[in-house]
Every structure is written in C-alpha cells, then in structure tokens.
Design a protein around this motif. Structure first.
Motif, PDB file in Angstrom:
ATOM      1  N   ILE A 184       0.801  -1.200   0.024  1.00 36.24           N
ATOM      2  CA  ILE A 184      -0.031  -0.067   0.017  1.00 36.24           C
ATOM      3  C   ILE A 184       0.682   1.340  -0.027  1.00 36.24           C
ATOM      4  O   ILE A 184       0.430   2.403  -0.605  1.00 36.24           O
ATOM      5  N   ASN A 185       1.996   1.382   0.775  1.00 37.59           N
ATOM      6  CA  ASN A 185       2.613   2.457   0.852  1.00 37.59           C
ATOM      7  C   ASN A 185       3.978   2.786  -0.209  1.00 37.59           C
ATOM      8  O   ASN A 185       4.409   3.803  -0.191  1.00 37.59           O
ATOM      9  N   LYS A 186       4.099   1.565  -0.985  1.00 35.74           N
ATOM     10  CA  LYS A 186       5.308   1.871  -2.116  1.00 35.74           C
ATOM     11  C   LYS A 186       4.628   2.695  -3.012  1.00 35.74           C
ATOM     12  O   LYS A 186       3.433   3.031  -3.294  1.00 35.74           O
ATOM     13  N   ALA A 187       5.559   3.414  -3.757  1.00 35.66           N
ATOM     14  CA  ALA A 187       5.438   4.247  -4.876  1.00 35.66           C
ATOM     15  C   ALA A 187       4.855   3.282  -6.041  1.00 35.66           C
ATOM     16  O   ALA A 187       5.385   2.403  -6.529  1.00 35.66           O
ATOM     17  N   PRO A 188       3.728   3.700  -6.837  1.00 32.67           N
ATOM     18  CA  PRO A 188       3.209   2.846  -7.769  1.00 32.67           C
ATOM     19  C   PRO A 188       4.261   2.905  -9.060  1.00 32.67           C
ATOM     20  O   PRO A 188       4.913   3.816  -9.350  1.00 32.67           O
ATOM     21  N   SER A 189       4.479   1.576  -9.470  1.00 34.27           N
ATOM     22  CA  SER A 189       5.433   1.360 -10.627  1.00 34.27           C
ATOM     23  C   SER A 189       5.062   0.247 -11.381  1.00 34.27           C
ATOM     24  O   SER A 189       4.585  -0.734 -10.845  1.00 34.27           O
ATOM     25  N   TRP A 193      11.273  -0.107 -16.061  1.00 35.81           N
ATOM     26  CA  TRP A 193      12.766  -0.093 -15.931  1.00 35.81           C
ATOM     27  C   TRP A 193      13.376   0.345 -14.749  1.00 35.81           C
ATOM     28  O   TRP A 193      12.331   0.550 -13.679  1.00 35.81           O
ATOM     29  N   GLU A 194      14.560   0.393 -14.560  1.00 32.11           N
ATOM     30  CA  GLU A 194      15.223   0.571 -13.204  1.00 32.11           C
ATOM     31  C   GLU A 194      14.707   2.094 -12.712  1.00 32.11           C
ATOM     32  O   GLU A 194      14.692   3.075 -13.585  1.00 32.11           O
ATOM     33  N   ASN A 195      14.101   1.920 -11.417  1.00 28.85           N
ATOM     34  CA  ASN A 195      13.849   3.086 -10.820  1.00 28.85           C
ATOM     35  C   ASN A 195      12.405   4.010 -11.388  1.00 28.85           C
ATOM     36  O   ASN A 195      12.269   5.127 -11.308  1.00 28.85           O
ATOM     37  N   GLN A 196      11.746   3.222 -12.109  1.00 27.31           N
ATOM     38  CA  GLN A 196      10.774   3.644 -13.151  1.00 27.31           C
ATOM     39  C   GLN A 196       9.421   3.907 -12.049  1.00 27.31           C
ATOM     40  O   GLN A 196       9.160   2.936 -11.094  1.00 27.31           O
ATOM     41  N   THR A 197       8.553   4.794 -11.891  1.00 30.65           N
ATOM     42  CA  THR A 197       7.575   4.993 -11.218  1.00 30.65           C
ATOM     43  C   THR A 197       6.436   5.497 -12.250  1.00 30.65           C
ATOM     44  O   THR A 197       6.645   6.402 -13.178  1.00 30.65           O
ATOM     45  N   ASP A 198       5.227   5.175 -11.950  1.00 26.32           N
ATOM     46  CA  ASP A 198       3.967   5.812 -12.860  1.00 26.32           C
ATOM     47  C   ASP A 198       4.040   7.063 -12.922  1.00 26.32           C
ATOM     48  O   ASP A 198       3.821   7.901 -13.945  1.00 26.32           O
ATOM     49  N   GLY A 203       3.981  12.455 -15.660  1.00 26.39           N
ATOM     50  CA  GLY A 203       4.232  13.787 -15.631  1.00 26.39           C
ATOM     51  C   GLY A 203       3.342  14.477 -14.739  1.00 26.39           C
ATOM     52  O   GLY A 203       3.001  15.465 -14.652  1.00 26.39           O
ATOM     53  N   THR A 204       2.441  13.607 -14.068  1.00 28.00           N
ATOM     54  CA  THR A 204       1.265  14.155 -13.148  1.00 28.00           C
ATOM     55  C   THR A 204       1.065  13.101 -12.200  1.00 28.00           C
ATOM     56  O   THR A 204       1.678  12.114 -12.012  1.00 28.00           O
ATOM     57  N   THR A 205       0.260  13.509 -11.260  1.00 28.53           N
ATOM     58  CA  THR A 205       0.056  12.628  -9.947  1.00 28.53           C
ATOM     59  C   THR A 205      -1.493  11.739 -10.074  1.00 28.53           C
ATOM     60  O   THR A 205      -2.233  12.424 -10.787  1.00 28.53           O
ATOM     61  N   TYR A 206      -1.566  10.626  -9.359  1.00 25.75           N
ATOM     62  CA  TYR A 206      -2.895   9.978  -9.311  1.00 25.75           C
ATOM     63  C   TYR A 206      -3.760  10.962  -8.672  1.00 25.75           C
ATOM     64  O   TYR A 206      -4.911  10.830  -9.064  1.00 25.75           O
ATOM     65  N   ALA A 207      -3.325  11.536  -7.626  1.00 23.07           N
ATOM     66  CA  ALA A 207      -4.344  12.461  -6.903  1.00 23.07           C
ATOM     67  C   ALA A 207      -5.080  13.407  -7.855  1.00 23.07           C
ATOM     68  O   ALA A 207      -6.235  13.685  -8.023  1.00 23.07           O
ATOM     69  N   ARG A 208      -4.066  13.979  -8.687  1.00 23.49           N
ATOM     70  CA  ARG A 208      -4.841  15.099  -9.574  1.00 23.49           C
ATOM     71  C   ARG A 208      -5.447  14.484 -10.717  1.00 23.49           C
ATOM     72  O   ARG A 208      -6.575  14.932 -11.244  1.00 23.49           O
TER      73      ARG A 208
END
Length: 246
Positions: A184-189, A193-198, A203-208
């Motif tokens: 639950i607490n990890k950054a969505p990915s 690839w290496e260190n990729q996050t959604d 370029g924006t956040t899920y909250a937005r």
C-alpha cells in the motif's frame, strides 16, 4: 467499500457463468492494483484463482512484495521468470534492426519496456488457456483514462474489475482487503525499467488525475497533461479501425 467489494465479487462470478470459464488468473507485480485483484478473484473463485509472478529484471523487493500478496490473499501461485526470454527476444530483434541500420537508440527504453508487458501478457494467456481461466486486468479509472497501460500488454486482458474506481478508491479497497502495508505504501510502478515510477512517467500524480475525473479543479498544467494523455491513448480504448466496402 464493503458494498463495492461484494458487488465486484458478484460481477466476477457472473463473468464465469457468462463465459463458461473455470476461474481467473492475474499477474501479481507487488503493486497495489494487482494485490487488490488477487484478493477479489480469490474470494470470487476460491479454488480456481491463480496469481502469477512474472519477473523480468525485477528487483528483489518487488518479488518480496508480490509473495506477500500471494501469502496474504491465500491465492494459488506460479512464478515464471521471463528475464532470459526477454533478453533473447529483444536482443535478437535489436541485432536485426542494427544490421539494417534502422535501430532507433532513443526508443530503446520504451520498446524494451513494452516487450516486457507483452511477454507477460503472452505468458498469462498461455497459463489461462491451460486452466480454462479468464485473464483479469488491473487497470483502474486513472490508468484507463490516461491510457497508462501497454496495448496488448497489461491492457491485453479479458475483464477489468477495477476500471470504474479511481486510484484513491483502490487504496481504500486495499486497506479494506488487508493488503500488506508495504504494498500500500510503495510508490506505484509498472516495473518497466530501473527506478521507474508511474507518476514520474506520466508527468502528473494519481491524486490530480482522480480529482480531474471527479470534476474538481486542478492546476492547468496537470489538466493539459491529462487531456493530452487521454487524447493520445484513444486508440487503446477504442475498437480496431476496420475498412468497410461501400
């Protein structure tokens, strides 16, 4: 949230009756969406649900989180390491393109990432056909609207139980289902690839995105990004263009 969970479980069971399939299979990544789906299909078909771990150059912590989901949900599991398959296939294709002088270095990362997603899809359908199961997708409303999925990759599925729920609602559902806290607490990915996050990739956040989908005001920059992503990915949500004789 309990009402939503029960409704999805009922809907999943209806899909089995409708299609004649025997159960469900989902790719378990160690992320929150697949964790929620693993729990839902386990409750919908306790004896006929399968979670498949599909590592491709995957970090140990993602595998650990994936196994935590398997253990917590109680779902049957299978691990298919596709790293060598990806290396062999992409290496061969890249080599042939380089011989022609046509390999595009600037697309190397995304091409390799999309192949990862499509190899996972192929593996899931191979397993699903073996068991007579449906392949269950994990896309939520934010991902579906922005097209944040690979066409014929993680978008290549039979059914989508979470597509009407925002990312924030998926988090609520995960807590209700007792998904492990580390997941639950990890950054969505998407683990492409290496260190990729959604969020970095979009370029924006899920909250937005969630706020936009709810009709709330968000910064103009984010609104432009979301609308651009939606327009650019329309082909992923629509049927295939078909020429018709006049």
């Amino acid at each position: 949230m309990e009402k939503h969970v029960n409704a999805i479980i009922d809907w999943l069971r209806q899909q089995l009756q409708k299609t004649g399939a025997k159960g469900f299979v989902v790719g378990v990544s160690g992320g929150i969406d697949s964790a929620v789906v693993a729990n839902l299909i386990k409750q919908a078909a306790p004896e006929n649900s399968l979670g498949v771990l599909l590592p491709i150059y995957t970090k140990p912590e993602h595998m650990t989180d994936g196994q935590k989901v398997i253990d917590q949900s109680g779902i049957s599991s299978l691990t298919l390491d596709l790293t060598d398959t990806h290396e062999l296939m992409y290496g061969y294709i890249r080599n042939q393109l380089e011989k022609k002088g046509d390999f595009k270095e600037d697309t190397d990362q995304i091409v390799g990432a999309n192949l990862r997603a499509r190899l996972r899809m192929s593996a899931l359908y191979t397993v699903a056909t073996n068991y007579g199961y449906l392949v269950v997708g994990t896309d939520n409303a934010a991902e579906w609207y922005t097209g944040y999925f690979t066409k014929y990759g993680d978008g290549g599925v039979d059914i989508l139980p979470l597509v009407d729920f925002t990312k924030s609602e998926v988090y609520e559902m995960a807590k209700h289902l007792h998904v492990p806290e580390t997941v639950i607490n990890k950054a969505p990915s998407a683990d492409l690839w290496e260190n990729q996050t959604d969020e970095n990739e979009m370029g924006t956040t899920y909250a937005r995105i969630d706020a936009y989908l709810r009709g709330e005001d968000i910064p103009e920059k984010d609104k432009e990004i979301i609308e651009r992503l939606h327009k650019r990915s329309a082909h992923k949500r629509e049927g295939l263009p078909q020429f018709r004789r006049s």
